[in-house]
Design an enzyme around this catalytic site. Structure first.
Site, PDB file in Angstrom:
ATOM      1  N   CYS A  89       0.813  -1.223   0.000  1.00 55.82           N
ATOM      2  CA  CYS A  89       0.000   0.000   0.000  1.00 55.82           C
ATOM      3  C   CYS A  89       0.843   1.268   0.000  1.00 55.82           C
ATOM      4  O   CYS A  89       0.353   2.334  -0.378  1.00 55.82           O
ATOM      5  CB  CYS A  89      -0.937   0.013   1.207  1.00 55.82           C
ATOM      6  SG  CYS A  89      -2.123  -1.345   1.215  1.00 55.82           S
ATOM      7  N   GLN A 158      -4.771  -9.094   6.232  1.00 50.22           N
ATOM      8  CA  GLN A 158      -4.900  -7.763   6.820  1.00 50.22           C
ATOM      9  C   GLN A 158      -6.150  -7.627   7.677  1.00 50.22           C
ATOM     10  O   GLN A 158      -6.133  -6.935   8.704  1.00 50.22           O
ATOM     11  CB  GLN A 158      -4.900  -6.704   5.716  1.00 50.22           C
ATOM     12  CG  GLN A 158      -3.580  -6.583   5.010  1.00 50.22           C
ATOM     13  CD  GLN A 158      -3.500  -5.346   4.131  1.00 50.22           C
ATOM     14  OE1 GLN A 158      -4.343  -4.452   4.208  1.00 50.22           O
ATOM     15  NE2 GLN A 158      -2.481  -5.297   3.299  1.00 50.22           N
ATOM     16  N   ARG A 216     -20.223   8.158   0.905  1.00 44.58           N
ATOM     17  CA  ARG A 216     -21.623   7.841   1.225  1.00 44.58           C
ATOM     18  C   ARG A 216     -22.117   8.862   2.247  1.00 44.58           C
ATOM     19  O   ARG A 216     -21.865   8.730   3.457  1.00 44.58           O
ATOM     20  CB  ARG A 216     -21.748   6.414   1.762  1.00 44.58           C
ATOM     21  CG  ARG A 216     -21.371   5.345   0.750  1.00 44.58           C
ATOM     22  CD  ARG A 216     -21.681   3.936   1.254  1.00 44.58           C
ATOM     23  NE  ARG A 216     -20.888   3.605   2.421  1.00 44.58           N
ATOM     24  CZ  ARG A 216     -19.669   3.064   2.363  1.00 44.58           C
ATOM     25  NH1 ARG A 216     -19.100   2.827   1.194  1.00 44.58           N
ATOM     26  NH2 ARG A 216     -19.012   2.763   3.462  1.00 44.58           N
ATOM     27  N   SER A 243     -11.277   0.414   4.379  1.00 41.85           N
ATOM     28  CA  SER A 243     -11.109   1.196   3.156  1.00 41.85           C
ATOM     29  C   SER A 243     -11.829   0.542   1.994  1.00 41.85           C
ATOM     30  O   SER A 243     -12.004  -0.679   1.945  1.00 41.85           O
ATOM     31  CB  SER A 243      -9.620   1.349   2.828  1.00 41.85           C
ATOM     32  OG  SER A 243      -9.002   0.084   2.720  1.00 41.85           O
ATOM     33  N   HIS A 347      -9.240   3.499  -1.497  1.00 38.76           N
ATOM     34  CA  HIS A 347      -7.820   3.229  -1.337  1.00 38.76           C
ATOM     35  C   HIS A 347      -7.299   2.476  -2.563  1.00 38.76           C
ATOM     36  O   HIS A 347      -7.145   1.259  -2.535  1.00 38.76           O
ATOM     37  CB  HIS A 347      -7.646   2.404  -0.050  1.00 38.76           C
ATOM     38  CG  HIS A 347      -6.264   1.946   0.258  1.00 38.76           C
ATOM     39  ND1 HIS A 347      -5.128   2.513  -0.280  1.00 38.76           N
ATOM     40  CD2 HIS A 347      -5.826   0.939   1.073  1.00 38.76           C
ATOM     41  CE1 HIS A 347      -4.061   1.890   0.205  1.00 38.76           C
ATOM     42  NE2 HIS A 347      -4.460   0.924   1.011  1.00 38.76           N
ATOM     43  N   CYS A 377       0.245   2.203   6.467  1.00 39.32           N
ATOM     44  CA  CYS A 377       0.494   0.793   6.782  1.00 39.32           C
ATOM     45  C   CYS A 377       0.539   0.000   5.487  1.00 39.32           C
ATOM     46  O   CYS A 377      -0.056   0.383   4.483  1.00 39.32           O
ATOM     47  CB  CYS A 377      -0.575   0.251   7.726  1.00 39.32           C
ATOM     48  SG  CYS A 377      -2.262   0.301   7.076  1.00 39.32           S
TER      49      CYS A 377
END
Length: 392
Positions: A89, A158, A216, A243, A347, A377
């Protein structure tokens, strides 16, 4: 040692999975931000020393050196090279760190760092379908946990890591859902105030796509309470406090103050320092804690010196545990992720590092904030942290 400065930073609006950007090839999506960066700055692409490009799932449409093909798709000279970086990421944040490091070392004069991810076209974990990437020695090292029944398919996960973080820091589902709702509310406020207007670029063929589409509005803890946990029946992590799977691209131009002056550019921020750190790969997502400590020590700054933080919202427990461990006092919610985050807008993995940096430097300039810190992270238990300083 030369200084490295950011002279401009741009991004596409973030598209939701199978949304507005799903039909755009990731190479062409990358080209859109490269072209926009050149047009906005007036810099001749021929003087770019390198394009350092983050991308996580380097398979299918994102295989075979996305960074190089982005340069060609943008119509830039064939003499401009490109390289593709994968630190999960944190890929494009590492791209920025590498670019700044090369400028500060005197190897490059002007570099573009950024990244892309089309999670609609190349699904999360696509590369893993080709094999088992962790290898027998890694599996042997962590066998007791991986075979405990907690980890699906006996792989690092994760979501399980996020559950472990929530349990370790005693973060209830109510607290996580409250934080997730906050992310949507802040992102909506930032969108409505025009906070993103100066950083968003048009994607060719998408003139009406002008805002992050994962938002949203009206999300509340009560609406999120109806969602089922994703990783265990009695868990606290679900789709609403994690995410979003997304598509997007982003780019940052880095140079020296002297070269910026030669080119008639006004820098936004100085690269003040960067750090990368490793942490427990089973909990996986706690790396921003040691990485932040490391970069603060390296730059001689205290947590109280930083006026804005972008801590990637991979899952709601990540910024909340980070806040506890770093002792950040933010009663008004104006310092930690003040524009919302990935829970609200998405993400797109390889693009997220420089998306966050783009948001951060524009926010700093708009609000006169001297120091900003970004941390991310990453899969495997690593993390980047970067500090930038506003040039007034």
């Amino acid at each position: 040692m030369p200084e490295a400065v950011i002279v401009d930073a741009v991004r596409t609006p973030i598209g939701k999975r199978n949304g507005s950007l799903a039909d755009v090839h990731p190479v062409d999506l990358s080209a859109a931000v490269l072209r926009a960066l050149a047009e906005r700055t007036g810099v001749d692409p021929a003087v770019v020393d390198d394009v350092v490009w983050g991308c996580v799932n380097q398979a299918g449409d994102q295989a075979a050196q996305v960074g190089r093909y982005a340069v060609l798709a943008a119509g830039w000279p064939e003499t401009v090279p490109g390289v593709t970086v994968n630190r999960a990421c944190g890929s494009s944040q590492s791209s920025l760190d590498f670019a700044a490091g090369m400028v500060m070392a005197g190897q490059y004069d002007l570099v573009v760092a950024g990244g892309v991810e089309s999670m609609s076209r190349v699904p999360l974990g696509a590369g893993r379908d080709l094999g088992r990437p962790f290898g027998p020695l890694v599996r042997e090292r962590y066998a007791a946990d991986l075979t405990s029944g907690e980890f699906p398919n006996q792989d690092f996960n994760q979501g399980v890591g996020a559950e472990r973080i929530a349990k370790h820091w005693n973060l209830s589902r109510a607290r996580l859902d409250e934080y997730a709702s906050r992310s949507h509310a802040l992102a909506a406020a930032a969108t409505d105030s025009g906070a993103f207007a100066g950083q968003l670029v048009e994607v060719p063929g998408k003139p009406e796509f002008t805002a992050d589409e994962g938002l949203r509005r009206g999300t509340t803890p009560e609406t999120l309470a109806k969602l089922k946990p994703s990783f265990s029946a009695d868990g606290v992590i679900h789709a609403g406090n994690a995410s979003q799977i997304s598509d997007g691209a982003s780019a940052v131009m880095v140079t020296t103050p002297e070269r910026a002056k030669e080119l008639g550019l006004t820098p936004i921020a100085r690269y003040h320092g960067g750090a990368v750190s490793g942490a427990d790969p089973l909990m996986m997502l706690t790396g921003p804690i040691p990485a932040t400590r490391k970069v603060l020590a390296r730059t001689g700054l205290a947590i109280s010196d930083i006026g804005a933080f972008e801590v990637n919202e991979a899952f709601a427990p990540v910024p909340l545990a980070w806040q506890v461990e770093l002792g950040l006092d933010d009663p008004d919610g104006k310092v930690l992720n003040p524009l919302g985050g990935a829970i609200a807008v998405g993400h797109p993995l390889g693009a997220s590092g420089t998306i966050l940096m783009t948001r951060l430097v524009h926010h700093m300039r708009d609000n006169g904030i001297r120091y900003g810190l970004q941390t991310m992270c990453e899969g495997g238990g690593t993390a980047n942290a970067t500090v930038v300083e506003l040039i007034r």
